[in-house]
Design a protein around this motif. Sequence first.
Motif, short mmCIF file in Angstrom:
data_model
loop_
_atom_site.label_atom_id
_atom_site.label_comp_id
_atom_site.label_asym_id
_atom_site.label_seq_id
_atom_site.Cartn_x
_atom_site.Cartn_y
_atom_site.Cartn_z
N LEU A 3 40.86 23.70 -33.93
CA LEU A 3 40.52 22.58 -34.81
C LEU A 3 39.17 21.99 -34.45
CD1 LEU A 3 43.91 20.68 -35.25
CD2 LEU A 3 42.65 21.99 -36.94
N GLU A 4 38.89 21.91 -33.18
CA GLU A 4 37.59 21.39 -32.75
C GLU A 4 36.46 22.28 -33.25
OE1 GLU A 4 37.13 20.64 -28.59
OE2 GLU A 4 39.02 19.56 -28.52
N THR A 5 36.67 23.55 -33.23
CA THR A 5 35.65 24.49 -33.69
C THR A 5 35.45 24.33 -35.19
OG1 THR A 5 36.31 26.05 -31.98
CG2 THR A 5 35.01 26.93 -33.77
N ILE A 6 36.55 24.21 -35.91
CA ILE A 6 36.46 24.03 -37.36
C ILE A 6 35.74 22.71 -37.67
CG2 ILE A 6 37.79 23.64 -39.48
CD1 ILE A 6 39.85 25.62 -38.37
N ASP A 7 36.11 21.66 -36.96
CA ASP A 7 35.44 20.37 -37.17
C ASP A 7 33.95 20.46 -36.83
OD1 ASP A 7 37.75 19.15 -38.02
OD2 ASP A 7 38.22 18.25 -36.06
N GLU A 8 33.65 21.18 -35.75
CA GLU A 8 32.25 21.35 -35.34
C GLU A 8 31.48 22.14 -36.40
OE1 GLU A 8 29.30 20.27 -32.89
OE2 GLU A 8 31.37 19.69 -32.60
N VAL A 9 32.09 23.19 -36.95
CA VAL A 9 31.46 24.01 -38.00
C VAL A 9 31.25 23.15 -39.24
CG1 VAL A 9 31.80 25.96 -39.57
CG2 VAL A 9 32.30 26.22 -37.14
N LYS A 10 32.25 22.35 -39.61
CA LYS A 10 32.11 21.47 -40.78
C LYS A 10 31.00 20.45 -40.56
CE LYS A 10 36.77 21.82 -42.67
NZ LYS A 10 37.98 21.13 -43.02
N LYS A 11 30.92 19.93 -39.35
CA LYS A 11 29.88 18.96 -39.01
C LYS A 11 28.50 19.62 -39.14
CE LYS A 11 28.58 15.83 -35.29
NZ LYS A 11 28.86 15.40 -33.92
N ILE A 12 28.38 20.84 -38.63
CA ILE A 12 27.11 21.58 -38.71
C ILE A 12 26.78 21.88 -40.18
CG2 ILE A 12 25.98 23.77 -38.15
CD1 ILE A 12 27.51 23.66 -35.46
N GLU A 13 27.78 22.29 -40.97
CA GLU A 13 27.56 22.56 -42.39
C GLU A 13 27.10 21.29 -43.11
OE1 GLU A 13 31.26 24.14 -43.83
OE2 GLU A 13 30.72 26.20 -43.29
N HIS A 14 27.73 20.17 -42.77
CA HIS A 14 27.36 18.89 -43.38
C HIS A 14 25.92 18.54 -43.02
CE1 HIS A 14 27.71 14.86 -44.95
NE2 HIS A 14 27.31 14.36 -43.78
N GLN A 15 25.55 18.74 -41.74
CA GLN A 15 24.17 18.45 -41.32
C GLN A 15 23.18 19.38 -42.04
OE1 GLN A 15 24.45 18.90 -37.05
NE2 GLN A 15 25.01 16.74 -36.74
N ALA A 16 23.59 20.64 -42.19
CA ALA A 16 22.71 21.60 -42.87
C ALA A 16 22.54 21.19 -44.34
CB ALA A 16 23.28 23.01 -42.77
N THR A 17 23.63 20.78 -44.96
CA THR A 17 23.56 20.32 -46.36
C THR A 17 22.67 19.09 -46.47
OG1 THR A 17 25.79 21.18 -46.76
CG2 THR A 17 24.95 19.60 -48.34
N GLN A 18 22.82 18.17 -45.54
CA GLN A 18 22.01 16.95 -45.53
C GLN A 18 20.53 17.29 -45.31
OE1 GLN A 18 23.18 13.90 -46.38
NE2 GLN A 18 21.02 13.29 -46.36
N LEU A 19 20.27 18.21 -44.38
CA LEU A 19 18.89 18.65 -44.15
C LEU A 19 18.29 19.28 -45.41
CD1 LEU A 19 19.04 20.19 -40.55
CD2 LEU A 19 17.72 18.20 -41.28
N GLU A 20 19.08 20.10 -46.10
CA GLU A 20 18.62 20.73 -47.34
C GLU A 20 18.30 19.66 -48.39
OE1 GLU A 20 17.56 23.58 -50.16
OE2 GLU A 20 17.83 23.81 -48.01
N ARG A 21 19.18 18.65 -48.53
CA ARG A 21 18.93 17.56 -49.48
C ARG A 21 17.66 16.79 -49.11
NH1 ARG A 21 24.37 14.83 -49.18
NH2 ARG A 21 25.60 16.67 -49.52
N ASP A 22 17.53 16.48 -47.81
CA ASP A 22 16.34 15.76 -47.34
C ASP A 22 15.08 16.57 -47.62
OD1 ASP A 22 17.96 13.73 -46.44
OD2 ASP A 22 17.81 14.27 -44.30
N TYR A 23 15.17 17.88 -47.35
CA TYR A 23 14.03 18.76 -47.60
C TYR A 23 13.66 18.76 -49.09
CZ TYR A 23 11.50 23.09 -48.46
OH TYR A 23 10.58 24.00 -48.89
N GLN A 24 14.67 18.92 -49.94
CA GLN A 24 14.42 18.95 -51.39
C GLN A 24 13.84 17.62 -51.87
OE1 GLN A 24 14.48 21.52 -53.42
NE2 GLN A 24 15.21 22.90 -51.82
#
Length: 108
Positions: A3-24
């Motif tokens: 579960l920690e790994t899944i949460d960590e992956v989701k957190k990283i995906e969320h950060q990546a999505t946020q970075l993509e939005r910020d970039y755009q």
Amino acid sequence: MGLETIDEVKKIEHQATQLERDYQEKLKDMQNDTQERINQLTEEAETEIRAFKEREQEKKDAKLQELKATYQQEQEKAINQLEANFERNKDQLVNAVIEEVMRKYGNS
């Protein structure tokens, strides 16, 4: 640990999505800023071109007025000279006619 790994992956995906939005968003802002600057520079260039054309037209008009004044002065001078020549020639013609009349009829 799964579960920690899944949460960590989701957190990283969320950060990546946020970075993509910020970039755009930053990319869009940069494009807008660039377009605004291009518009501003275009307007400034057009203003400078209009001002240049107006200055050149003023110079042209002034030169034209100067040439017109010079031409008028030359024309007036030529007219005065023609009138003076006419008066001088008229007096000579009158004198020649008087002399001829006196020669023909004055001695009678």
